[in-house]
Design an enzyme around this catalytic site. Structure first.
Site, PDB file in Angstrom:
ATOM      1  N   ALA A   1       0.866  -1.185   0.000  1.00  0.00           N
ATOM      2  CA  ALA A   1       0.000   0.000   0.000  1.00  0.00           C
ATOM      3  C   ALA A   1       0.897   1.227   0.000  1.00  0.00           C
ATOM      4  O   ALA A   1       0.931   2.001   0.952  1.00  0.00           O
ATOM      5  CB  ALA A   1      -0.892  -0.034   1.239  1.00  0.00           C
ATOM      6  N   GLU A   2       1.630   1.408  -1.091  1.00  0.00           N
ATOM      7  CA  GLU A   2       2.722   2.381  -1.106  1.00  0.00           C
ATOM      8  C   GLU A   2       2.281   3.814  -0.835  1.00  0.00           C
ATOM      9  O   GLU A   2       2.981   4.568  -0.155  1.00  0.00           O
ATOM     10  CB  GLU A   2       3.477   2.297  -2.438  1.00  0.00           C
TER      11      GLU A   2
ATOM     12  N   ASP B   1       9.545   1.623  -9.435  1.00  0.00           N
ATOM     13  CA  ASP B   1       8.205   1.562 -10.037  1.00  0.00           C
ATOM     14  C   ASP B   1       7.126   1.563  -8.956  1.00  0.00           C
ATOM     15  O   ASP B   1       6.039   2.101  -9.163  1.00  0.00           O
ATOM     16  CB  ASP B   1       8.068   0.302 -10.892  1.00  0.00           C
ATOM     17  N   PHE B   2       7.428   0.937  -7.830  1.00  0.00           N
ATOM     18  CA  PHE B   2       6.427   0.864  -6.759  1.00  0.00           C
ATOM     19  C   PHE B   2       6.275   2.214  -6.053  1.00  0.00           C
ATOM     20  O   PHE B   2       5.221   2.529  -5.517  1.00  0.00           O
ATOM     21  CB  PHE B   2       6.774  -0.233  -5.753  1.00  0.00           C
TER      22      PHE B   2
ATOM     23  N   HIS C   1       9.195  -3.086 -14.222  1.00  0.00           N
ATOM     24  CA  HIS C   1      10.196  -3.125 -13.147  1.00  0.00           C
ATOM     25  C   HIS C   1      11.532  -2.556 -13.608  1.00  0.00           C
ATOM     26  O   HIS C   1      12.581  -3.011 -13.155  1.00  0.00           O
ATOM     27  CB  HIS C   1      10.416  -4.557 -12.667  1.00  0.00           C
TER      28      HIS C   1
END
Ligand code: TPP
Ligand code: TPP
Ligand code: MG
Ligand code: MG
Lengths: 346, 321, 346, 321
Positions: free
Chosen positions: A59-60, A85-86, A129
């Site tokens: 849950a970035e 990327d996250f 990624h």
């Protein structure tokens, strides 16, 4: 002096800062698991316990905001992302909330936070990624963006980022984790906002980011054998940028190539090229050139990946073009392959 | 309870009158900041804040006025910020939507839907980390319940047993969109009950009820360590943003408003403290003092200095670079 | 020809495309409410019903992904954001999913989508409602980014974006909504990727984005009275960029100023400046300069807002500096104020 | 049911054997793509996909193998993509993590947690918009339930009554982090039940059970128009990414694995169809054919052409600019 890896330098920085200051804590997906973010968070759980070193739900955006709340209440969070990327999921908190927190209090308060994010080519990771995106972060006033290349810088800048009172995005190229270098055992900081000349030269300035400094050094070695003398500037901090250092280098060499570990269009390379072109107008003997990723999402198949990412050969060819030289024979050259270090997914 | 009720009334009255002053002066075009008025929700904010200790912490949305005034009472600073003056809580940078005063416990107001929730959760995490018994209360609209950030924050708070009250100020609309056009469930409380939390719901304009409910919530939280979710219904009197009514817009009816207005939180509380024994003249005296405070604050704000424009880029980073 | 506003041009484009093609639908927070996104979605609900014109929960990341799914299944979604700041919540879907959808199918499929987002100074909106961020979108391969200035362009480019088979971020400056211009009543498209010279001149090229074209035109008028002849290029599409048009203009004038409606550092202005500096190296008589927002989150108070945003006066002063002219007297000038159009929040 | 059970077994066997081939060849270092293996979850994917019509549509995560093979059966295309060859479904661009084949109903696999859910919801929206009776099934891990995108998507599907199955492939871990370290509630089904949806849960390795449950779910959905949520438990046999076991890592025990392995989905189904009347020799024949198909596909993939590197930037945009 003692030689350690970039990864161990990060780890040591974290350990020493967490020892020194109990307001520092580290969290993120996988931070305390047995893989320990490629080893960079080794030992932290054991030493500091699960309150200061913890895993999170996936849950970035919220986890970034949680860092801000903790920072407002006096802690110094380090939020780790195994891929940048996250971190893009947290763009809202970064751009809309975290970056303007200090400004919105008229500078009376601030949000000391570090976002560690791993960038760089993995092993067939593909388009979801393989981003860098540091220009998007650097574009936003209120954030600082750091991208060390050497083990020494990794330690000094990470400690600097942790002690900095502002939110810092700290980008670590996966391939750099094995770079070795002399690093003092005691804690020290390097100033955020200061670049470094990592190779002195006279013919052309390369401004390189992150892993591309390694490739630039390799290119410089090759070209040195052919009488070309490259200067390499590692800005280390992308925002705020050490413009003076870059300018003075280009004033000297009269030529500049920006090798940025990202897409070219509207990238950090554009900023450097624009800034150099503006400030070194008279000194420049030819236009500033840029190299970076191909203008496409990153493919998976190795041969396409090879075409996507620039390396020392790309730099050599570009420099030759800029200096109007005959292409040197590269057939005997051994270009870096991470497969010398590992096979299988990263 | 009468003493508490008087305190509650002071908050309610202060908030209502301050906003009426904004309505009075807004058309002069000196407060150049979009106003999301609190009118109608005063009982929620006053009730919850009254139940909190001074060191407890709150966060809110763009609908900041009630929260700022309930937590700080500082009308000078409030109006200075509305007028964009250097004496405002953010020297004019924040305007109506982003009021904050961390030292007084108002950690942040954030005008991006959902964003205060993670920040509040993190503040609660820090309080727990520091073994502080401070409580955090985060105020948000029913619109935030649409957003992933609500679910992620609430989940994390329940998982980590954080000392935080999630206060949903439910006016059944996000801007002009009714809750029923946005939610795939009947009752957010029923959903929240499936999380490890303490859940409360009230449909009241009585600040005392909200106060009691909040105390009950805090007690439950201290007891079982789990965070609280409070769904508190109210009616927004004015347009989503701006100082006027909007019943002619067609998305809600004046009749609904009138039904709520009949139990207006300020009027309800006023009646209550009169019944509780305060004499009318004393009450009027109290009201006049608040009126006077507000009038003076507006006057001061109007004639206050603006921040030097050369300050424009100060404070983007702490300690310069 | 008929004269209509930018806002009505948008509205007409939407109506005509929804009439023509029943795969087109429009959605987003407030799209069908009585305010109708400042009027730009007027009449759509009545004409096309709630299945093709609908409101959504406040969940931008998911709503963007929903658009992608609908596009994969043959529809042409138009997702509307009343502020671009809210589109940042969808950065994950944009950067990690939507932009690479076509590439990930080896180009066999594509995602025709439009993200309309309003940018620009409101009325004391402050740091959470005043971003532009187009460089961050333009940086990502697979997205197109369009920012029209005139009513004509608004209609032609919006229809072009809807018919385009790729995801297009379509940025509309709030102040442009009242701009009037001649616009054909029948549907037409303008090509995405083509810029336009909106003023011919010989002394200096201004590359301006969005609202800043209006300011640049004003600046040009002022300077013309003092014998300075500005050329103004409106790229209209920021990605893919019409580099040739810009280059040929600068080849002619020898000077270039980029006036970008965003922060300067790592912004779209950097791309233009870098590209021009590279391609017009010989033709340039002086360095390419950039102007844009001040390097800070946007403040609320009017006098600070005025210092934050560039306008015609900023452009005049910069041009004078570049051409080494004495500053002209601007005291009698009437600079644009949106308060001539509206008071109160936007 | 025997005919269906044979079909189910073919899917299960194909998936299992294809992955065993990957295990066999991975160390040759020719498939340069990170493998998130499906081993252990075959009953879920085969069961759900068997219950879908060919025109129904599926989306998944990085754990793509079972889904691709269950939906398409196309081993040639599958292995070509694993080997990064031009004959792959994405000409080598996608690798193991991003398999898709829209024409066959596999709309997308996305390796960012949570992202397939909105996309699937949008696909279902389009189906409803077009009055198609196609069903969408989106597969996701228990990790996606952590993410706001799950809540936002599920809420929207329930709100709009979209024809979609939310299939949670629950292996109780996100990478190495147990569900209990991530969720602030006991049961996601209990939460989901508070939404306007049809909720199902199963703890089975029997593909037939999954198949029946899915048919039941689809029937309920056709009946009341509401989407379905299915929580299907399974055990991931191998490491999160890679082709090996990881019971020595310490985050889960080999004993758990052995208990699940004792009811291995492929073995369970094999036994069932033998009991259902298929003779062993016929079954072995069927298996040999699948083995042969896989062996041939691997061989073809190994010797296939790579895409021309000059294609690198093709297809970023449709129709060039
Ligand atoms: C992420 C985001 N999307 C959209 C908006 C625009 N917006 C401002 S307030 C609001 C409605 C919020 O409704 P609710 O949360 O119920 O609060 P209320 O205004 O009713 O107090 C919206 C959609 C926003 N600020 N942030
Ligand atoms: C947004 C995001 N954050 C982190 C990751 C890294 N990551 C890849 S798979 C995974 C675990 C997902 O667990 P689950 O959804 O249960 O699926 P499983 O792997 O168990 O099938 C994580 C965290 C990611 N891909 N995307
Ligand atoms: Mg509301
Ligand atoms: Mg899992």
């Amino acid at each position: 002096m003692r030689v350690i890896t970039f990864c161990d330098a990060l780890n040591e920085a974290l350990r020493q800062e967490m020892e020194r200051d109990d307001s520092v804590f580290i969290y993120g997906i996988g931070v305390p698991d047995h893989k320990r973010i490629f080893g960079s968070t080794n030992g932290l759980l054991e030493k500091f316990g699960p309150e200061r070193c913890f895993d999170t739900p996936i849950a970035e955006d919220t986890m970034a905001g949680i860092g801000l709340g903790a920072a407002i209440n006096g802690l110094r969070p380090i939020h780790v992302h195994i891929r940048v990327d996250f971190l893009l999921l947290a763009m809202n908190q970064l751009a809309n909330v975290i970056s303007s927190y200090s400004y919105g209090t008229a500078g009376k308060h601030s949000a000391p936070m570090v976002f560690r994010a791993v960038v760089g080519r993995g092993w067939g990771q593909g388009f979801q990624h393989s981003k860098s995106m540091h220009a998007a972060f650097a574009h936003i006033p209120g954030l600082k963006v750091v991208a060390p290349t050497t083990a020494l810088d990794a330690k000094g800048l990470l400690i600097g980022a942790i002690r900095d009172d502002n939110p810092v995005v700290f980008l670590e190229h996966r391939w750099l984790y094995w770079q070795e270098g002399e690093v003092p055992a005691e804690p020290f900081t390097l100033p955020i906002g200061k670049g470094q000349i990592i190779r002195q030269g006279s013919d052309l300035t390369i401004v390189a980011t992150s892993w591309l400094n390694v490739e630039a050094l390799h290119a410089a070695k090759i070209l040195a054998r052919h009488g070309v003398n490259l200067e390499i500037v590692d800005p280390r901090t992308l925002s705020p940028l050490d413009e003076e250092l870059i300018i003075s280098s280009v004033q000297k060499t009269g030529r500049c190539l920006v090798a940025d570990n990202d897409w070219v269009f509207c990238g950090f390379g554009a900023e450097v090229a624009a800034m150099v072109s503006e400030n070194c107008f008279k000194a420049l003997k030819g236009p500033v050139r840029r190299i970076g990723f191909a203008n496409t999402p990153c493919p998976t198949a190795r041969h396409l990946e090879n075409a996507f990412f620039p390396n020392a050969a790309t730099i050599v060819r570009k420099v030759e073009e800029m200096l109007d030289l005959e292409p040197v024979d590269l057939s005997a050259e051994n270009f870096y392959s991470h497969e010398n270090r590992f096979k299988g997914p990263f | 309870m009468q003493a508490t009720n008087v305190e509650l009334y002071k908050k309610l009255y202060l908030i209502r009158r301050a906003e009426e002053k904004i309505q009075e002066h807004y058309s002069e075009d000196e407060m150049k900041t979009p106003m999301h008025m609190s009118m109608g929700e005063e009982a929620i904010v006053a009730g919850v804040c009254q139940a909190l200790a001074p060191q407890d912490q709150v966060l809110g949305t763009w609908r900041t006025h009630a929260l700022f005034l309930a937590k700080t009472g500082a009308t000078d600073v409030f109006f200075a910020e509305m007028y964009g003056k250097a004496a405002g809580c953010a020297r004019g940078r924040a305007g109506s939507m982003h009021l904050s005063w961390p030292e007084k416990g108002l950690l942040m107001c954030s005008a991006i839907v959902g964003t205060p929730l993670p920040v509040a959760t993190g503040a609660a995490l820090a309080n727990k980390y520091r073994r502080s018994d401070r409580v955090v209360a985060v105020f948000f609209g029913d619109g935030a319940v649409d957003a992933g950030a609500f679910w992620e924050s609430f989940n994390f708070a329940c998982l980590k047993k954080l000392p935080i009250l999630f206060v949903c100020e439910d006016n059944a609309f996000a801007v002009h969109t009714p809750r029923t056009d946005r939610h795939g469930f009947e009752s957010i409380c029923d959903v929240a009950r499936q999380f490890r939390s303490n859940v409360f719901e009230a449909d009241t304009t009585d600040a005392e009820e909200v106060y009691n409910l909040t105390r009950q919530a805090i007690a439950a939280m201290r007891d079982n360590g789990s965070p609280c979710f409070l769904q508190l219904h109210y009616y927004r009197y004015l347009e989503h943003v701006g100082v006027y009514e909007d019943f002619d817009a067609g998305y809600r009816s004046r009749d609904d408003f009138l039904a709520w207005r009949a139990r207006d939180p300020v009027a309800v509380q006023r009646k209550k403290i009169l019944q509780g024994g305060m004499v009318e003249s004393e009450l009027v005296q109290l009201e006049r003092e608040i009126d006077e405070q507000i009038t003076v604050s507006v006057k001061r704000a109007k004639s206050a200095e603006c921040a030097d424009p050369r300050e424009l880029c100060d404070g983007v980073y702490k300690c310069g670079l």
